[in-house]
Design a protein around this motif. Structure first.
Motif, PDB file in Angstrom:
ATOM      1  N   ASP A 142      33.432  56.669  52.772  1.00 37.50           N
ATOM      2  CA  ASP A 142      33.925  55.581  53.607  1.00 37.50           C
ATOM      3  C   ASP A 142      32.749  54.687  53.982  1.00 37.50           C
ATOM      4  O   ASP A 142      31.698  55.179  54.405  1.00 37.50           O
ATOM      5  N   GLY A 143      32.895  53.404  53.804  1.00 37.82           N
ATOM      6  CA  GLY A 143      31.816  52.493  54.144  1.00 37.82           C
ATOM      7  C   GLY A 143      32.333  51.064  54.221  1.00 37.82           C
ATOM      8  O   GLY A 143      33.509  50.795  53.960  1.00 37.82           O
ATOM      9  N   GLU A 144      31.460  50.156  54.602  1.00 36.20           N
ATOM     10  CA  GLU A 144      31.841  48.750  54.688  1.00 36.20           C
ATOM     11  C   GLU A 144      30.792  47.892  53.993  1.00 36.20           C
ATOM     12  O   GLU A 144      29.606  48.246  53.957  1.00 36.20           O
ATOM     13  N   VAL A 145      31.220  46.784  53.429  1.00 31.47           N
ATOM     14  CA  VAL A 145      30.317  45.846  52.785  1.00 31.47           C
ATOM     15  C   VAL A 145      30.807  44.433  53.066  1.00 31.47           C
ATOM     16  O   VAL A 145      32.012  44.194  53.108  1.00 31.47           O
ATOM     17  N   ARG A 146      29.895  43.515  53.309  1.00 29.45           N
ATOM     18  CA  ARG A 146      30.273  42.110  53.520  1.00 29.45           C
ATOM     19  C   ARG A 146      29.912  41.321  52.259  1.00 29.45           C
ATOM     20  O   ARG A 146      28.753  41.268  51.860  1.00 29.45           O
ATOM     21  N   PHE A 147      30.926  40.715  51.661  1.00 26.49           N
ATOM     22  CA  PHE A 147      30.713  39.907  50.465  1.00 26.49           C
ATOM     23  C   PHE A 147      30.446  38.457  50.869  1.00 26.49           C
ATOM     24  O   PHE A 147      31.108  37.919  51.757  1.00 26.49           O
ATOM     25  N   ALA A 148      29.492  37.851  50.201  1.00 26.88           N
ATOM     26  CA  ALA A 148      29.143  36.467  50.515  1.00 26.88           C
ATOM     27  C   ALA A 148      30.227  35.492  50.085  1.00 26.88           C
ATOM     28  O   ALA A 148      30.368  34.412  50.646  1.00 26.88           O
ATOM     29  N   SER A 149      31.020  35.892  49.074  1.00 22.95           N
ATOM     30  CA  SER A 149      32.053  34.999  48.552  1.00 22.95           C
ATOM     31  C   SER A 149      33.091  35.809  47.802  1.00 22.95           C
ATOM     32  O   SER A 149      32.888  37.000  47.499  1.00 22.95           O
ATOM     33  N   ALA A 150      34.207  35.161  47.474  1.00 26.57           N
ATOM     34  CA  ALA A 150      35.246  35.820  46.683  1.00 26.57           C
ATOM     35  C   ALA A 150      34.718  36.185  45.301  1.00 26.57           C
ATOM     36  O   ALA A 150      35.095  37.213  44.725  1.00 26.57           O
ATOM     37  N   ALA A 151      33.819  35.354  44.763  1.00 29.44           N
ATOM     38  CA  ALA A 151      33.236  35.632  43.452  1.00 29.44           C
ATOM     39  C   ALA A 151      32.387  36.905  43.494  1.00 29.44           C
ATOM     40  O   ALA A 151      32.402  37.714  42.559  1.00 29.44           O
TER      41      ALA A 151
END
Length: 210
Positions: A142-151
């Motif tokens: 279980d973890g979280e990640v923040r994506f800079a964009s949909a790409a």
């Protein structure tokens, strides 16, 4: 007391969803209490609380923790059998989600169906392991990640898919004698914001305003 347990029986599920009984379960998860003690906490007569406790006990949601004398009366101290409960799709067996009915890796509803199957299967495995007095080998990440964009998110999913697929090909041994099949579920979804109202909360708020 277990950390969490899965409710598979339809009648037990219905009992747990009753608002008063759900409140009693929450109180008993905090520690053992008698009907008289709970009556003051939930604002109901002791006789009514005792009736609800017997119903919960009959369905295995609470159990006897001990007894104590209070004057000429012997009080039964009850406790919840778990700190929290999850209702299995087996409680609605006729209409439970079937992930095999459709497969769409980008569908949130398919992800929900996978999650429901996970609850159902792991619940049954826990029950079987407990009866056999054996430990159940499981693993979760279980973890979280923040994506800079949909790409970036799309690229991550492509790499994740390729990596997991490569691992499956490497370790899959369908002809191995004595081997055991394992299911792999990997999910990616937006993180629910803290204090973000759910649809049920919104519905309740709307009902109160009307």
């Amino acid at each position: 007391m277990l950390d969490v347990t899965v409710i598979e029986d339809p009648e037990a599920a219905a009992v747990s969803l009753d608002p008063i009984r759900a409140r009693l379960l929450a109180e008993l998860a905090a520690g053992p209490a008698s009907a008289a003690m709970l009556a003051g906490q939930v604002g109901l007569p002791r006789q009514k609380v005792n009736y609800h406790l017997k119903t919960l006990e009959r369905h295995g949601l609470v159990e006897l923790a001990g007894e104590r004398r209070k004057g000429n009366v012997t009080e039964r101290l009850m406790r919840a059998t778990a700190a929290s409960y999850v209702i299995s799709p087996l409680a609605l067996a006729a209409v439970q989600p079937d992930p095999d009915r459709f497969r769409d890796q980008l569908s949130a509803r398919w992800l929900l169906a996978l999650g429901a199957r996970l609850v159902r299967d792991v619940g049954q495995l826990i029950t079987g392991a407990a009866k056999a007095r054996k430990r159940l080998a499981t693993y979760a990440l279980d973890g979280e990640v923040r994506f800079a964009s949909a790409a970036e998110r799309a690229a991550f999913i492509q790499e994740l898919t390729a990596g997991v697929t490569a691992l499956i090909r490497k370790y899959d041994a369908p002809d191995a004698e004595g081997g055991r099949d394992h299911r792999i579920v990997v999910a990616v979804h937006p993180t629910l914001k803290q204090n973000e109202p759910t649809e049920q909360t919104k519905l309740t708020e709307q009902t109160e305003l009307e």
